[in-house]
Design a protein around this motif. Structure first.
Motif, short mmCIF file in Angstrom:
data_model
loop_
_atom_site.label_atom_id
_atom_site.label_comp_id
_atom_site.label_asym_id
_atom_site.label_seq_id
_atom_site.Cartn_x
_atom_site.Cartn_y
_atom_site.Cartn_z
N VAL A 1 -2.09 11.41 4.86
CA VAL A 1 -2.48 10.13 5.68
C VAL A 1 -1.95 9.05 4.99
O VAL A 1 -2.70 8.78 3.96
CB VAL A 1 -4.01 10.29 5.88
N TYR A 2 -1.29 8.06 5.91
CA TYR A 2 -0.95 6.71 5.19
C TYR A 2 -1.74 5.90 5.30
O TYR A 2 -2.66 5.78 6.37
CB TYR A 2 0.46 6.44 5.88
N MET B 1 2.58 -7.35 -9.06
CA MET B 1 2.42 -6.18 -9.88
C MET B 1 1.01 -5.64 -9.69
O MET B 1 0.71 -4.60 -9.56
CB MET B 1 2.95 -6.45 -11.29
N THR B 2 0.01 -6.45 -9.92
CA THR B 2 -1.26 -6.28 -9.68
C THR B 2 -1.72 -5.71 -8.55
O THR B 2 -2.48 -4.54 -8.21
CB THR B 2 -2.23 -7.60 -10.00
N ALA B 3 -1.30 -6.27 -7.20
CA ALA B 3 -1.39 -5.83 -5.97
C ALA B 3 -0.84 -4.43 -5.85
O ALA B 3 -1.33 -3.49 -5.25
CB ALA B 3 -1.08 -6.88 -4.87
N ARG B 4 0.40 -4.34 -6.24
CA ARG B 4 1.18 -3.12 -6.30
C ARG B 4 0.26 -1.97 -6.84
O ARG B 4 0.01 -0.99 -6.21
CB ARG B 4 2.44 -3.17 -7.04
N LEU B 5 -0.37 -2.21 -8.02
CA LEU B 5 -0.81 -1.09 -8.63
C LEU B 5 -2.17 -0.79 -8.09
O LEU B 5 -2.61 0.35 -7.76
CB LEU B 5 -1.16 -1.55 -10.32
N ARG C 1 -4.45 3.69 -5.35
CA ARG C 1 -5.34 4.39 -4.21
C ARG C 1 -4.72 5.23 -3.51
O ARG C 1 -5.00 6.56 -3.30
CB ARG C 1 -5.87 3.33 -3.61
N THR C 2 -3.40 4.94 -3.03
CA THR C 2 -2.71 5.89 -2.20
C THR C 2 -2.14 7.01 -2.92
O THR C 2 -2.28 8.22 -2.50
CB THR C 2 -1.18 4.99 -1.87
N ALA D 1 0.76 -1.29 0.06
CA ALA D 1 -0.17 0.13 0.11
C ALA D 1 0.88 1.26 0.13
O ALA D 1 0.47 2.17 -0.53
CB ALA D 1 -0.89 0.14 1.22
N LEU D 2 2.05 1.22 0.78
CA LEU D 2 2.96 2.41 0.65
C LEU D 2 3.35 2.62 -0.75
O LEU D 2 4.04 1.96 -1.39
CB LEU D 2 3.97 2.26 1.72
N ILE D 3 3.81 4.05 -1.03
CA ILE D 3 4.64 4.16 -2.13
C ILE D 3 5.85 4.71 -1.60
O ILE D 3 5.93 5.13 -0.46
CB ILE D 3 4.11 5.45 -3.12
#
Ligand code: CMC
Length: 436
Positions: free
Chosen positions: A191-192, A166-170, A175-176, A118-120
């Motif tokens: 807000v993280y 990659m799917t989950a990352r994207l 969203r983030t 979830a984080l970038i």
């Protein structure tokens, strides 16, 4: 993708310059018919001309079926009404990308990946500071998603081995990025993401939580957000999805392909219509609510104005998504005790347009964007983020198409032909002979 079983015994016959050619016919799972012209040019020397690809199938696909005349939309065989009613967006995202609804275990694993990624990268967070104030969020989103390919270059070698990651990352990072772009535009601290929230609740919290006013997750809002994202999940070979496929067909990475899709979606004739609808309704309201003037403008062949949120390239009966959205709009505004005069205005316009011969003859009905903006407005999403929300929903569809294309033995780089209508070959004119 094996297509042998879809070839019908009968053939189409084409007569060109007195010579007859046989062209194979394919019948799809739901009875849709196609003439296979893949050998047309090599056998006859002719190409086809089809502006806007109205009659052109660019691939075979097992992801989404839609029947514009009957108003049917299925993802992987499941009717959209059932999915919108009974599933979360995360389940539908899994369905689109993997082809089957997840089991409890699969969903847990997939949700775990969404949390994990979830984080970038913090270096990417600084990018937001370099966009000029007021930059359109779609432009930021497209740039940031393209940048993901340099921060997460794992797919460069064998993308299909890494597709889950990659799917989950994207799906998680877009969203983030979307929520961060809003916070930056507001000038508020970021807000993280949190592991204890569901996908949609997490997004809403990242958007609306502040240290002075903690965000309370409202199940009604979470529910309608799930619904909207599901309804946008996929729509077969539309403009942005075809863009993702075309860009991806050159074997560019997934992130860059999706970034191109986001740019295509931005257009007001495509995903940008949800923002344009609210702007149109606000303008009409501002001018005293005289919507009939705008209906007349839309009908005037000399006026470029179109009734935004009406008409669809494929749906010529009704858009099944708009029916679900209209009901969701009534439900959510009721549950949140919001009265929005724009909703009444939209309903009046719909009623009048649906009985007007211009719209009836051209089979123009409200599309997915006609009511979605009113819901987004009610749940606090700013107008310039509406198309970002569409992108968030469409993401699993784009990924599913990119993956399907990459895995397809019939894949070829996308490269349409043209009819050349410029000057015929002519002698070069040196500078001193070109006149003033
Ligand atoms: N208002 C007034 N007239 C319209 C409209 C409209 N919204 N849409 C189409 N027409 C007319 C058009 O002028 C043409 O009339 P005529 O035959 O007299 O020339 C006829 O209907 C056929 O239109 P078209 O442009 O050939 O249809 P298309 O399939 O190429 O375009 C469309 C589809 C969605 C781009 C178009 O209907 C439109 O511009 N709608 C408004 C924008 C909009 O709401 N877009 C969101 C689409 S749904 C979300 C998505 O999938 O991206």
């Amino acid at each position: 993708m094996k297509l042998e079983k879809y070839y019908a015994p009968e053939k189409a016959r084409l007569i060109v310059e007195g010579r007859e050619y046989e062209l194979p016919i394919l019948i799809g799972e739901e009875g849709e018919k196609a003439i296979d012209i893949s050998k047309l040019r090599s056998n006859t020397g002719y190409i086809t001309l089809d502006y806007g690809y109205i009659n052109t199938g660019s691939c075979a696909s097992a992801i989404t079926y839609l029947d514009g005349d009957r108003g049917i939309l299925n993802y992987r065989g499941y009717p959209i009404d059932d999915l919108a009613e009974k599933c979360t967006f995360v389940e539908v995202a899994y369905l689109l990308v993997h082809g089957s609804l997840p089991t409890v275990k699969q969903l847990k694993h997939f949700s775990g990946l969404l949390n994990k990624y979830a984080l970038i990268h913090e270096d990417m967070v600084h990018f937001f500071d370099r966009f000029p104030q007021g930059s359109p969020p779609m432009s930021i989103l497209s740039s940031m998603v393209n940048a993901l390919s340099v921060f997460y270059p794992e797919m460069i070698n064998d993308p299909l081995l890494q597709i889950d990651m990659m799917t989950a990352r994207l799906i998680s990072k877009v969203r983030t990025i979307a929520a961060f772009s809003y916070k930056k535009a507001m000038g508020h601290p970021l807000v993280y993401p949190r592991h204890d929230y569901s996908y949609c609740a997490n997004f809403l919290n990242m958007m609306f939580h502040t240290s002075v006013a903690p965000y309370e997750v409202n199940p009604v809002v979470v529910d309608v957000l799930n619904k909207l994202l599901i309804l946008h999940g996929d729509h077969e070979q539309n403009c942005s999805t075809s863009t993702v496929r075309l860009v991806g067909s050159a074997h560019v990475n997934l992130y860059a392909s999706i970034s191109a899709g986001i740019s295509a979606l931005w257009g007001p004739l495509h995903g940008g219509a949800n923002q344009a609808v609210i702007e149109m309704l606000e303008r009409i309201q501002h001018e005293g609510g005289n919507y009939r003037k705008y209906i007349e403008k839309a009908k005037d062949p000399n006026d470029p104005f179109r009734l935004v949120g009406f008409g669809h390239r494929v749906y010529k009966n009704h858009d099944p998504r708009s029916r679900i959205i209209k009901k969701a709009c009534d439900d959510v505004l009721g549950a949140l005790r919001i009265t929005d005069p724009l909703l009444d205005l939209a309903k009046e316009i719909e009623e009048v347009a649906l009985t007007d011969p211009y719209f009836i003859e051209r089979r123009l009905y409200p599309n997915v964007d006609f009511y979605s903006g009113i819901i987004y407005k009610a749940i606090g999403i700013p107008k310039d983020m509406f198309t970002v929300m569409f992108a968030l929903g469409r993401l699993p569809g784009w990924i599913a198409h990119w993956k399907e294309m990459w895995d397809d033995a019939n894949w070829r780089i996308g490269r349409p032909r043209q009819i050349y209508v410029g000057p015929v070959t002519r002698p070069f004119v040196p500078m001193e002979e070109r006149g003033e």
